[in-house]
Design an enzyme around this catalytic site. Sequence first.
Site, mmCIF file in Angstrom:
data_model
loop_
_atom_site.group_PDB
_atom_site.id
_atom_site.type_symbol
_atom_site.label_atom_id
_atom_site.label_comp_id
_atom_site.label_asym_id
_atom_site.label_seq_id
_atom_site.Cartn_x
_atom_site.Cartn_y
_atom_site.Cartn_z
ATOM 1 N N GLY A 1 38.450 53.220 36.953
ATOM 2 C CA GLY A 1 37.939 52.437 38.072
ATOM 3 C C GLY A 1 38.992 52.289 39.154
ATOM 4 O O GLY A 1 40.140 51.981 38.872
ATOM 5 N N THR B 1 45.305 48.882 37.127
ATOM 6 C CA THR B 1 44.075 48.375 36.520
ATOM 7 C C THR B 1 43.792 46.973 37.040
ATOM 8 O O THR B 1 44.665 46.118 37.039
ATOM 9 C CB THR B 1 44.129 48.338 34.976
ATOM 10 O OG1 THR B 1 42.973 47.644 34.481
ATOM 11 C CG2 THR B 1 45.373 47.657 34.451
ATOM 12 N N VAL B 2 42.568 46.755 37.494
ATOM 13 C CA VAL B 2 42.192 45.432 37.958
ATOM 14 C C VAL B 2 42.171 44.438 36.800
ATOM 15 O O VAL B 2 42.294 43.234 36.999
ATOM 16 C CB VAL B 2 40.814 45.428 38.661
ATOM 17 C CG1 VAL B 2 40.848 46.275 39.920
ATOM 18 C CG2 VAL B 2 39.709 45.891 37.725
ATOM 19 N N ASP B 3 42.023 44.956 35.575
ATOM 20 C CA ASP B 3 41.925 44.088 34.401
ATOM 21 C C ASP B 3 43.250 43.422 34.023
ATOM 22 O O ASP B 3 43.270 42.495 33.213
ATOM 23 C CB ASP B 3 41.402 44.871 33.200
ATOM 24 C CG ASP B 3 39.957 45.297 33.376
ATOM 25 O OD1 ASP B 3 39.202 44.548 34.020
ATOM 26 O OD2 ASP B 3 39.590 46.373 32.878
ATOM 27 N N MET C 1 34.680 41.167 36.441
ATOM 28 C CA MET C 1 35.079 42.201 35.489
ATOM 29 C C MET C 1 36.059 41.657 34.451
ATOM 30 O O MET C 1 36.689 40.631 34.652
ATOM 31 C CB MET C 1 35.694 43.382 36.229
ATOM 32 C CG MET C 1 34.703 44.171 37.057
ATOM 33 S SD MET C 1 35.477 45.504 37.997
ATOM 34 C CE MET C 1 34.017 46.334 38.642
ATOM 35 N N GLY C 2 36.185 42.392 33.353
ATOM 36 C CA GLY C 2 37.076 42.000 32.275
ATOM 37 C C GLY C 2 36.362 42.112 30.946
ATOM 38 O O GLY C 2 35.676 41.188 30.519
ATOM 39 N N TYR D 1 31.473 46.028 42.230
ATOM 40 C CA TYR D 1 32.418 46.842 42.987
ATOM 41 C C TYR D 1 33.053 46.081 44.149
ATOM 42 O O TYR D 1 34.131 46.443 44.619
ATOM 43 C CB TYR D 1 31.714 48.079 43.546
ATOM 44 C CG TYR D 1 31.413 49.159 42.525
ATOM 45 C CD1 TYR D 1 31.647 48.945 41.159
ATOM 46 C CD2 TYR D 1 30.906 50.391 42.909
ATOM 47 C CE1 TYR D 1 31.378 49.920 40.224
ATOM 48 C CE2 TYR D 1 30.635 51.389 41.974
ATOM 49 C CZ TYR D 1 30.868 51.150 40.636
ATOM 50 O OH TYR D 1 30.591 52.120 39.704
ATOM 51 N N LEU D 2 32.377 45.052 44.628
ATOM 52 C CA LEU D 2 32.896 44.298 45.770
ATOM 53 C C LEU D 2 34.283 43.731 45.488
ATOM 54 O O LEU D 2 35.157 43.726 46.351
ATOM 55 C CB LEU D 2 31.940 43.157 46.131
ATOM 56 C CG LEU D 2 30.520 43.558 46.550
ATOM 57 C CD1 LEU D 2 29.682 42.309 46.806
ATOM 58 C CD2 LEU D 2 30.552 44.444 47.783
ATOM 59 N N ARG E 1 36.684 44.867 43.550
ATOM 60 C CA ARG E 1 37.783 45.825 43.480
ATOM 61 C C ARG E 1 37.901 46.700 44.730
ATOM 62 O O ARG E 1 38.854 47.466 44.864
ATOM 63 C CB ARG E 1 37.643 46.705 42.238
ATOM 64 C CG ARG E 1 36.540 47.727 42.286
ATOM 65 C CD ARG E 1 36.439 48.456 40.960
ATOM 66 N NE ARG E 1 35.663 49.691 41.084
ATOM 67 C CZ ARG E 1 35.134 50.333 40.062
ATOM 68 N NH1 ARG E 1 35.264 49.846 38.842
ATOM 69 N NH2 ARG E 1 34.466 51.459 40.238
#
Length: 423
Positions: free
Chosen positions: A16, A145-147, A193-194, A300-301, A303
């Site tokens: 992602g 990673t956004v996570d 997310m997560g 998606y907004l 990230r």
Amino acid sequence: MARKKKQNAFYAQSGGVTAVINASACGLIETARQHKDKIGKVYAGRNGIIGALEEDLIDTSKESKKAIAGLKFTPSGAFGSCRYKLKSIEENRAEYERLIEVFKAHDIGYFFYNGGGDSMDTAHKVSQLSETMGYPITCVGIPKTVDNDLPITDNCPGFGSVAKYVAVSIREAGFDVASMAKTSTKVFVMEVMGRHAGWIAAAGGLAAENEGDAPHIILFPEIAFNQEKFLKKVDRCVKKFGYCAIVVSEGAAYKDGTFLADAGSVDAFGHKQLGGVAPVVAQMVKDKLGYKYHWAVADYLQRAARHIASETDVEQAYAMGKAAVEFAVAGKNAVMPTIVRKKTKRYSWTIGEAKLADVANVEKMMPRNFISRDGFHITDICRDYLQPLIKGESYPPYKDGLPQYVTLKNEAVAKKLKTKFKV
């Protein structure tokens, strides 16, 4: 086999994308251009590692200095990304041999992989196999990673901007719901997310600076969901504050590990496909408590929101790309640059390094002392950790009210191999 004096580099974006992954690409390409004595051209994989397997390479030398600089302000993956997990060498050696074959054909001696734990595993395996095949490749991972779940590094590029977006969004939505709660919506649920780690959900807690501020409840993957306790908490918040704002991580699950939003299928990585937890939670509130609700999925907004990116995040993303090249030309191999938080009163950080073998496929969860005793919010320790990561604004250039982002030419490199490889 002795390294040639000068070889080309291959860069790929994986998994992602984020609001700042292109800032890492910018840092890498700009730095590589400063090391012309050791690095020839930088080729990018079109759609990530698939570009290497299919010999679909992009020649970044065809891009102007201005265009590459513009990547620092452009969200998403400028060269394309993919969710494609290479199997183990034992399961499918052909994939790894194909990578080496392509790298050899295009005189590539440096492999930079910008991604999460799976990507670090791939880079590590390529570094090992290339040695045994007599064509050594310097492999350096770039954290993304956004996570925020990569180990060793203090935080991950991409996370700070998502955290900022989520905190701002739940604060603004909280004001909206509070103003209408008397006669309309009393419960608002925002899904973020997560899958296994609740870092993004925790970031929403930054918006609650005073009692009664949104969010009132955060649902973490690390805390087993208890419906009875949750509904009691919701009811108390509505009666005390007039409304209840909730941030829920997509990976919220029951004690037995079943996701609240288990859709019954799996994605390309073999992970459970989640069907959306916000409507599940919202309907639960409606059925049991009768409160009118609204829900939203940041999706998606969260990230892609480069317009509200964290300045800290942008700087760190660029620095990771830059450091990756500096590590490589210094002879370091099978490593990943990391962010090291200094123990100073005012937030500061420096660059460290980790072995890819220690990062690959390891998830960093939220520490229990970052989550409140009742499991529904963050602690001051967590707030102190998160706060610096969302600080500062790094706005892209605007024209006629809209951000101006870069679209690269992405000119293909001529293919040299007769054999084709289709993923």
